[in-house]
Scaffold this motif. Structure first.
Motif, short mmCIF file in Angstrom:
data_model
loop_
_atom_site.label_atom_id
_atom_site.label_comp_id
_atom_site.label_asym_id
_atom_site.label_seq_id
_atom_site.Cartn_x
_atom_site.Cartn_y
_atom_site.Cartn_z
N TYR A 80 17.28 18.80 -27.35
CA TYR A 80 16.21 18.74 -27.90
C TYR A 80 16.37 17.96 -29.26
O TYR A 80 15.20 17.12 -29.69
N GLY A 134 4.97 28.00 -21.55
CA GLY A 134 5.64 28.04 -20.29
C GLY A 134 4.60 28.49 -19.20
O GLY A 134 3.83 29.19 -19.39
N ILE A 139 7.39 31.36 -24.85
CA ILE A 139 6.96 30.42 -26.14
C ILE A 139 8.46 30.29 -26.94
O ILE A 139 9.05 31.28 -26.79
N ARG A 167 12.81 18.58 -13.95
CA ARG A 167 12.01 17.36 -13.78
C ARG A 167 12.59 16.05 -14.95
O ARG A 167 12.44 15.11 -14.62
#
Ligand code: F6R
Length: 243
Positions: A80, A134, A139, A167
């Motif tokens: 991230y 999600g 969260i 993905r």
């Protein structure tokens, strides 16, 4: 709780960008809580546009990200940290020392979590928190559970989340199974929250979050108790709301 239903993804991104921009205009040294994932990419693009058009200045803005995978280094394209740098931070004038993202490579994860909480408190908390959601109602990476986890902590990712996030990876086995996430209390203590969602695959989670019982089985349902939360969702994500 306010719910804004927009026509499409573009409008959802623009509406939310206007709220973030207003926050930064009013308080240039705002502390923003940030999310990653597909939903918020349009929002970041809108903010980058505003910055380039000289309508926004992030010089004094501070940020805390919701979560990070455990085991991925900053230069791993799936971390991230990498996402934030390449989708937002490198295009704006934020001071690198004002960026906070949990360190997924920290040797002592517990200490890293405590330190993260301490830093948030030191800044007097988060002024505006941006959330995605999600399909399972999570969260941050607060997954469905039998209890709400309070502060920043290590999480074991739900199978649904691993599948959803695969993905972005070449192989599902490469998706980390653990992450560091701000806790529910950390999120609930933020002063203002906007939650973004688009697409039909989020519609059930959105309905449960807004109309369902408040339960750790749908972590986003706790937001019903927050004093200043706005859901900004596109028409598809609102599918079950008036059914
Ligand atoms: C990511 C995060 C997650 C995502 C959620 C939705 O930092 O906190 O809760 O917001 O998984 O992800 P997308 O937007 O990819 O569907």
């Amino acid at each position: 709780m306010r719910v804004i239903v927009t026509e499409d993804y573009e409008q959802m991104s623009k509406r939310s960008a206007n709220i973030v921009a207003a926050q930064v205009f009013i308080k240039p040294d705002s502390v923003l809580g940030l999310a990653t994932g597909s939903t918020v990419l349009g929002l970041y693009n809108e903010l980058i546009k505003m910055y380039k058009e000289k309508d926004l200045d992030f010089k004094e803005t501070k940020t805390f990200n919701l979560d990070e995978y455990i085991g991925l280094s900053k230069d791993n394209p799936n971390s991230y940290y990498f996402y934030m740098m390449n989708n937002f931070f490198k295009f704006i004038n934020i001071d690198e020392s004002n960026i906070n993202i949990p360190d997924g490579k920290a040797l002592d994860i517990k200490k890293e979590c405590e330190e993260y909480e301490r830093k948030i408190k030191e800044e007097n908390g988060i002024d505006l928190q941006i959330l995605g959601i999600g399909r399972n109602g999570h969260i941050g990476f607060n997954e469905p559970d039998v209890k709400f986890e309070a502060t920043t902590h290590k999480v074991s990712l739900d199978e649904k989340t691993v599948k959803d996030n695969s993905r972005f990876f070449s192989d599902i086995n490469k998706v980390p199974r653990y992450a560091i996430s701000m806790g529910i209390k950390t999120i609930m203590l933020t002063k203002k929250i906007i939650l973004l969602a688009n697409g039909k695959e989020k519609a059930k989670a959105i309905n449960k979050a807004i109309n369902g019982p408040i339960t750790p089985d749908t972590p986003a349902s706790i937001l019903q108790l927050h004093q200043d939360v706005t859901f900004i969702i596109d028409r598809e994500a609102s599918y079950y709301l008036d059914k």
